[in-house]
Design an enzyme around this catalytic site. Sequence first.
Site, PDB file in Angstrom:
ATOM      1  N   ARG A 139      35.579  48.926  48.481  1.00 43.61           N
ATOM      2  CA  ARG A 139      34.756  48.249  47.474  1.00 43.61           C
ATOM      3  C   ARG A 139      34.252  46.899  47.961  1.00 43.61           C
ATOM      4  O   ARG A 139      33.366  46.297  47.365  1.00 43.61           O
ATOM      5  CB  ARG A 139      35.518  48.120  46.150  1.00 43.61           C
ATOM      6  CG  ARG A 139      36.590  47.038  46.099  1.00 43.61           C
ATOM      7  CD  ARG A 139      37.463  47.210  44.866  1.00 43.61           C
ATOM      8  NE  ARG A 139      38.069  45.966  44.444  1.00 43.61           N
ATOM      9  CZ  ARG A 139      39.082  45.883  43.591  1.00 43.61           C
ATOM     10  NH1 ARG A 139      39.610  46.974  43.055  1.00 43.61           N
ATOM     11  NH2 ARG A 139      39.581  44.732  43.250  1.00 43.61           N
ATOM     12  N   HIS A 186      40.006  36.818  46.604  1.00 43.46           N
ATOM     13  CA  HIS A 186      40.644  36.117  45.480  1.00 43.46           C
ATOM     14  C   HIS A 186      39.711  35.091  44.886  1.00 43.46           C
ATOM     15  O   HIS A 186      39.674  34.879  43.679  1.00 43.46           O
ATOM     16  CB  HIS A 186      41.905  35.382  45.932  1.00 43.46           C
ATOM     17  CG  HIS A 186      42.719  36.158  46.887  1.00 43.46           C
ATOM     18  ND1 HIS A 186      43.451  35.588  47.890  1.00 43.46           N
ATOM     19  CD2 HIS A 186      42.892  37.488  47.007  1.00 43.46           C
ATOM     20  CE1 HIS A 186      44.035  36.524  48.581  1.00 43.46           C
ATOM     21  NE2 HIS A 186      43.721  37.680  48.073  1.00 43.46           N
ATOM     22  N   GLU A 193      45.237  53.771  39.157  1.00 42.47           N
ATOM     23  CA  GLU A 193      44.268  53.290  40.153  1.00 42.47           C
ATOM     24  C   GLU A 193      44.282  54.190  41.373  1.00 42.47           C
ATOM     25  O   GLU A 193      43.395  54.135  42.218  1.00 42.47           O
ATOM     26  CB  GLU A 193      44.620  51.876  40.619  1.00 42.47           C
ATOM     27  CG  GLU A 193      44.894  50.901  39.512  1.00 42.47           C
ATOM     28  CD  GLU A 193      45.162  49.498  40.014  1.00 42.47           C
ATOM     29  OE1 GLU A 193      44.201  48.797  40.322  1.00 42.47           O
ATOM     30  OE2 GLU A 193      46.354  49.108  40.105  1.00 42.47           O
ATOM     31  N   ARG A 198      46.271  39.049  34.984  1.00 44.31           N
ATOM     32  CA  ARG A 198      46.589  39.216  36.416  1.00 44.31           C
ATOM     33  C   ARG A 198      47.574  38.119  36.828  1.00 44.31           C
ATOM     34  O   ARG A 198      47.171  37.008  37.181  1.00 44.31           O
ATOM     35  CB  ARG A 198      45.321  39.122  37.253  1.00 44.31           C
ATOM     36  CG  ARG A 198      44.358  40.295  37.089  1.00 44.31           C
ATOM     37  CD  ARG A 198      43.109  40.064  37.918  1.00 44.31           C
ATOM     38  NE  ARG A 198      42.345  41.275  38.158  1.00 44.31           N
ATOM     39  CZ  ARG A 198      41.148  41.522  37.611  1.00 44.31           C
ATOM     40  NH1 ARG A 198      40.607  40.668  36.781  1.00 44.31           N
ATOM     41  NH2 ARG A 198      40.509  42.641  37.916  1.00 44.31           N
ATOM     42  N   ASP A 219      39.810  49.851  41.778  1.00 40.48           N
ATOM     43  CA  ASP A 219      40.529  50.517  42.863  1.00 40.48           C
ATOM     44  C   ASP A 219      40.338  52.026  42.806  1.00 40.48           C
ATOM     45  O   ASP A 219      40.116  52.672  43.830  1.00 40.48           O
ATOM     46  CB  ASP A 219      42.024  50.170  42.791  1.00 40.48           C
ATOM     47  CG  ASP A 219      42.309  48.844  43.494  1.00 40.48           C
ATOM     48  OD1 ASP A 219      41.771  48.636  44.592  1.00 40.48           O
ATOM     49  OD2 ASP A 219      43.051  48.021  42.941  1.00 40.48           O
ATOM     50  N   ARG A 243      50.265  42.156  33.666  1.00 31.90           N
ATOM     51  CA  ARG A 243      50.413  43.066  34.810  1.00 31.90           C
ATOM     52  C   ARG A 243      51.327  42.384  35.816  1.00 31.90           C
ATOM     53  O   ARG A 243      51.117  41.219  36.160  1.00 31.90           O
ATOM     54  CB  ARG A 243      49.059  43.330  35.464  1.00 31.90           C
ATOM     55  CG  ARG A 243      49.216  44.147  36.737  1.00 31.90           C
ATOM     56  CD  ARG A 243      47.899  44.560  37.317  1.00 31.90           C
ATOM     57  NE  ARG A 243      47.261  43.466  38.038  1.00 31.90           N
ATOM     58  CZ  ARG A 243      46.076  43.591  38.627  1.00 31.90           C
ATOM     59  NH1 ARG A 243      45.402  44.719  38.551  1.00 31.90           N
ATOM     60  NH2 ARG A 243      45.553  42.576  39.274  1.00 31.90           N
ATOM     61  N   CYS A 273      40.315  48.984  32.418  1.00 34.79           N
ATOM     62  CA  CYS A 273      40.333  47.529  32.635  1.00 34.79           C
ATOM     63  C   CYS A 273      39.596  47.103  33.894  1.00 34.79           C
ATOM     64  O   CYS A 273      39.671  45.946  34.289  1.00 34.79           O
ATOM     65  CB  CYS A 273      41.766  46.997  32.646  1.00 34.79           C
ATOM     66  SG  CYS A 273      42.742  47.603  34.021  1.00 34.79           S
TER      67      CYS A 273
END
Length: 758
Positions: free
Chosen positions: A647, A367, A613, A474, A637, A510, A684
């Site tokens: 990732r 994060h 995703e 987000r 993702d 989202r 995105c």
Amino acid sequence: MPASAASAREILTGLHDVMASRSGAQAKLNKVVKIIAEAMASEVCSIYLLRDGVLELFATVGLNQSAVHVTKLGLGEGLVGTIAKQVSVLNLAEAASHPEFAYRPETGEELFHSFAGVPIVRRERAIGVLCVQHADPRAYDELEIEALQTVAMVLSELIANAGLADRASSASANARDQGSVRLSGLRLVTGMAVGVAVFHQPRVTIEHTVAEDIEAERHRVYSAFRKMREQIDSMTSLAEFGTAGEHHDILETYKMFAYDEGWSRRINEAIDSGLTAEAAIERVRQRMQTRMRDIDDPLLQERMHDLDDLSNRLLRIVSGQLGTAAQMGLRGDAILVARNLGPAELLEYDRRRLKGVILEEGSLTAHVTIVARAMGIPMLGRLRNVRQAVYEGDHILLDGTEGAAFVRPSGPVEEAFKAKLAATQKKRAEFAALRDVPPVTRDGTRVTLMVNAGLRDDAEAIHMVGADGIGLFRTEFQFLVSAALPRRESQQRLYRSVLEAAGDKPVIFRTLDVGGDKALPYLQTGDGDEQEENPAMGWRALRLALDRDGLLKAQARALLEAAAGRDLNIMFPMVSEPWEFDAARDIVEQQRSWLAERRKLLPAKISYGAMLEVPALAETLDILLPKIDFLSIGTNDLTQFLFAADRAHPKLAERYDWLSPAILRFLRRIVREASAAGVPVGVCGEMGGRTLEAMALMGIGVERFSITPVAVGPIKAMIRSVDRGALIQALEQILAQPPSDIRGALSRWAEENDVFVG
Ligand code: PEP
Ligand code: MG
């Protein structure tokens, strides 16, 4: 009481009197060497101090007095220079047999065979060396070395107070004794930054080392231990977990050490020898650090690292210097150095002064990385032991694009960096000039360029870079940086202010993408604190939202209320099967009906989108497409799932290329199917923010992008320099018979066709 404590105490009692006396610094040092020599029954005791970058013999008993202030050794020169340079102990039965031994005839030291020396440390670097010598070839025992180290701590206080040695923090001393280093790490957020190293948890400088009252010091340590245990217990009990940077397993290790009797006993023994609480903690920490150097086992090293962190925490508690660097305030341009950080901790810093971040840990999907990217702060990760290689106050050049940090840089390195920085800034200015020109290809296709956002201030970025709106907001950011679950009202306030800042430009919200690795501290997800093996593929995003629909209901209501009277775009993350989209939309629609029944003002129009995703969704597009208003491909993702490659895994970070036939063909299929169904489709993920990748995406039909704001300029430049028709043909050919290096082929095509991909 162990012998070391006894002899150290004897010396310290003597030193206490010396330090309290009114005599001058030189006279004090002369007395100190006498006291130590006597207590240790050594024929020689000498003190060397670092002055103007050279170690100078300052006081001695046993060596020729005429050598005092005459004998000088460079850092790394001779045994004394080696001790100072490596900040480590030497204990030799036969000094002359050591490869670094440098004979100085003026001292008369040829009479003495054995040698033991310890660094006198201030702010983690040597400001001098204390050594003893003996005619008989004998090694000093561990207890004697311990006693010497304890005395060296006290000496460091005396020397610093008297201003006898080079200041440990002075930049010139830094450059001289440590030299410049280039550290390389994982690029987490690109960009360049210049600043001074600031530790998120600043090291404590110990001002007083000799105890006045041993029992009082013992008491201070006890209560500091108690406080530390409380802190760690509360961190573990989820209260801070997730918002603080530490992971669960680190906290477990902290806990183990915090309750370790051996550690507190050793600190107590150091207090017995006459040290203050701070000095005792530091003494034990130094001893552990010395041991750590000799350990080859990475697992044990890691544990020692944890213990080092904890010592620092204990020191901060006992000395009352508790605040993080953020709480104390940054005084100038800073490069923050930390083991790890939570997003909330990062957000506490003054954005104008925080120029860059270096983490020992960190990963691309953490994060804190997403937040740093949103704040435009370059960040490097996985620089192990950075807190050993970097000192507070060091000058640092951070090149997030190269994945390198230049610590205490030399002149030429600084010049090269500045030249690169100037070139980058010039380019940025050129991109800024593109703000008001539309992203239209040479053959007239208007591409939609939106930005990814997550914080309130990000909404302004739309206007600063000239974007078409926010293509991915987000919403979990607000949840991640809050200490408690944001109430519906505060969600609503945020959404409304984002919509207001966006003006007439669209915003795609989202819904919450939390769970898995984005654990919310205050949100009990039901299954205890059981760790997921594969959080990215775990119970997250829409999966969690549908199972615990209270959250989604509240969020839906907040969104509907915030967008009253205007258009609302809602997008669901991690849709894996079409029914999940239906279920999520139903929840929002129920909220809409609820509001409608109460005659509340509703959004003028609601558009629903899904994120693609999860590869499985690509196989059911025929079912999904008729239901949705838009589709957004989350390449971050999606590609990790396509390649089955985490990732966040550093070893896999560069292994698979976005510009691979598998990814490009897969994406092309989705884009074609969506376009045929008349559903707008965009990308995105981070892929769309890179010029060559974005060019490839346009070549397979993508006309909508949502990217990080700083990428808007370069991507616009790329779009405006390309002929879309020719590009589509080129991609057709490349993907029909893919060369082994698609990246190379595309770069060549761009060059031949004058397309900007720099
Ligand atoms: C993605 O996965 O590509 C995406 C945009 O979502 P996030 O990075 O937030 O997981
Ligand atoms: Mg995603």
